[in-house]
Design an enzyme around this catalytic site. Structure first.
Site, PDB file in Angstrom:
ATOM      1  N   HIS A   1      35.601  -7.736  51.550  1.00 24.33           N
ATOM      2  CA  HIS A   1      36.223  -8.274  50.346  1.00 24.33           C
ATOM      3  C   HIS A   1      35.300  -9.328  49.736  1.00 24.33           C
ATOM      4  O   HIS A   1      34.403  -9.855  50.414  1.00 24.33           O
ATOM      5  CB  HIS A   1      37.581  -8.876  50.674  1.00 24.33           C
TER       6      HIS A   1
ATOM      7  N   GLU B   1      35.826 -12.421  49.021  1.00 22.05           N
ATOM      8  CA  GLU B   1      35.892 -13.707  49.717  1.00 22.05           C
ATOM      9  C   GLU B   1      35.080 -13.686  51.009  1.00 22.05           C
ATOM     10  O   GLU B   1      34.344 -14.625  51.323  1.00 22.05           O
ATOM     11  CB  GLU B   1      37.343 -14.075  50.046  1.00 22.05           C
TER      12      GLU B   1
ATOM     13  N   CYS C   1      44.151 -12.001  50.455  1.00 23.30           N
ATOM     14  CA  CYS C   1      45.025 -11.291  51.384  1.00 23.30           C
ATOM     15  C   CYS C   1      45.072 -12.068  52.703  1.00 23.30           C
ATOM     16  O   CYS C   1      44.386 -13.085  52.869  1.00 23.30           O
ATOM     17  CB  CYS C   1      44.520  -9.871  51.612  1.00 23.30           C
TER      18      CYS C   1
ATOM     19  N   CYS D   1      41.593 -12.415  54.451  1.00 21.38           N
ATOM     20  CA  CYS D   1      40.701 -13.401  53.845  1.00 21.38           C
ATOM     21  C   CYS D   1      41.219 -14.816  54.044  1.00 21.38           C
ATOM     22  O   CYS D   1      40.440 -15.752  54.258  1.00 21.38           O
ATOM     23  CB  CYS D   1      40.533 -13.090  52.361  1.00 21.38           C
TER      24      CYS D   1
END
Length: 363
Positions: free
Chosen positions: A52, A54, A82, A85
């Site tokens: 992701h 992040e 999420c 993360c």
């Protein structure tokens, strides 16, 4: 710089992810007013479900600082983190997390759960949402809408008297990351499906219609499509590029291609248009502008410059069965293997074309 300034940088990363076909999420890691690292969604490209935006920013930041603890750092991300993360942020000991759009399906900062408010966790990270929420949300909505349209349009049946080039023939060509779009329900198309690129379907203002000639396809205009400026449309004529390829040569008449393009423009209603054409499309451009003079504010010839990417012009034609349009309209009509070697305008030429086109509207 303000939170909005940092989020604008994260949005730039998100646009880069969208251009690569990834869900458009971007992030920047900041410490003491300096960008330490950037990240964008890349699970598809990296074959990594944890890639992701992040996580990629945290990994890059830890490498840059030489420490997996990122004390005093702030993370700006375009979408609510999420749970995965959020957990990584706690382990990194971030001081603050700022996000743009809320995520009602997987958000772990209040939308589904709020891990940042969990008192039993041993670290406190301040969190703030809603910074540049509107553009962050719009980018995501546009991406998913276009993907749904591509799936729906890609499911359209193929006529028995036509062929479609396998999509993998177009994979890996440089400088062409544009979301494919198709249309097949125009009366003039007779059930064949036409592919086109559209850089800004929701934009307002002038439009550049990029018209290729025989042996070429919309790839000819890749640098122009990537240039900043007005909305740009680049169709693949039936028989070329990613569009359906009728098997019969008699189908391919300039007047019919003009009819298809005019009906297509009537459907899109792009407003004032400047027609930009390759040298090979000079005849078609003249026929089109004569058939619908009210449509066009001006006509420009696109220069040809730079090197030809290997395989770009042979990509749509995996075998002779796909070459009816080449045999009917190709420069060397008796030799379907003589595919155009045009490379299209270079990046600098593309910018000049945009400026020249805008001159028609400045009066």
């Amino acid at each position: 710089m303000t939170d909005e300034d940092w989020m604008a940088l994260a949005l730039s990363e998100a646009h880069g992810a969208a251009g690569a076909g990834e869900v458009p999420v971007g992030a920047v890691l900041v410490k003491d007013g300096v960008v330490i690292a950037r990240g964008r969604n890349a699970p598809i490209a990296q074959h990594d479900p944890s890639a992701h935006a992040e996580i990629n920013a945290l990994r890059a930041g830890a490498a840059a600082l030489g420490n997996y603890r990122l004390d005093g750092c702030e993370l700006f991300v375009t979408l609510e983190p999420c749970a995965m993360c959020a957990g990584a942020m706690f382990h990194a000991r971030l001081a603050r997390v700022v996000f743009g759009a809320a995520d009602p399906k997987t958000g772990a900062a209040g939308s589904v759960v709020d891990l940042f408010a969990e008192p039993r966790l041993n670290h406190r990270t301040r969190v703030q949402g809603g910074v540049l929420e509107a553009p962050c949300t719009e980018l995501l909505q546009t991406f998913f809408r276009q993907r749904r349209e591509a799936v729906r349009e890609g499911a359209e049946p193929l006529r028995d008297d036509a062929l479609r080039t396998p999509p993998d023939r177009f994979v890996g060509l440089p400088d062409y990351p544009f979301t494919p779009r198709w249309i097949g329900d125009l009366q003039s198309l007779r059930g064949w499906r036409m592919h086109y690129a559209d850089t800004a379907p929701s934009s307002v203002g002038p439009t550049l219609l990029c018209l290729h000639g025989p042996g070429e396809w919309s790839y000819f205009f890749r640098h122009l499509l990537a240039a900043p400026g007005p909305r740009m449309l680049a169709p693949d004529l039936i028989g070329f590029g990613m569009s359906d390829k009728p098997k019969r040569e008699a189908v391919h008449r300039l007047a019919w291609h003009c009819d298809v393009l005019i009906e297509w423009l009537d459907r899109l209603q792009p407003g004032p248009v400047v027609l930009v054409h390759s040298a090979a499309a000079t005849g078609l451009a003249a026929a089109l502008s004569n058939a619908a003079p009210h449509r066009f504010a001006g006509v420009l010839a696109a220069p040809d410059g730079g090197d030809v990417p290997t395989g770009a012009w042979r990509a749509p034609f995996p075998d002779p069965g796909h070459e009816a349009a080449l045999r009917a309209l190709g420069r060397d009509r008796g030799d379907a293997s003589a595919v155009s070697a045009s490379s299209g305008p270079s990046p600098s030429q593309a910018l000049q074309l945009v400026q020249d086109a805008m001159g028609y509207f400045r009066g």
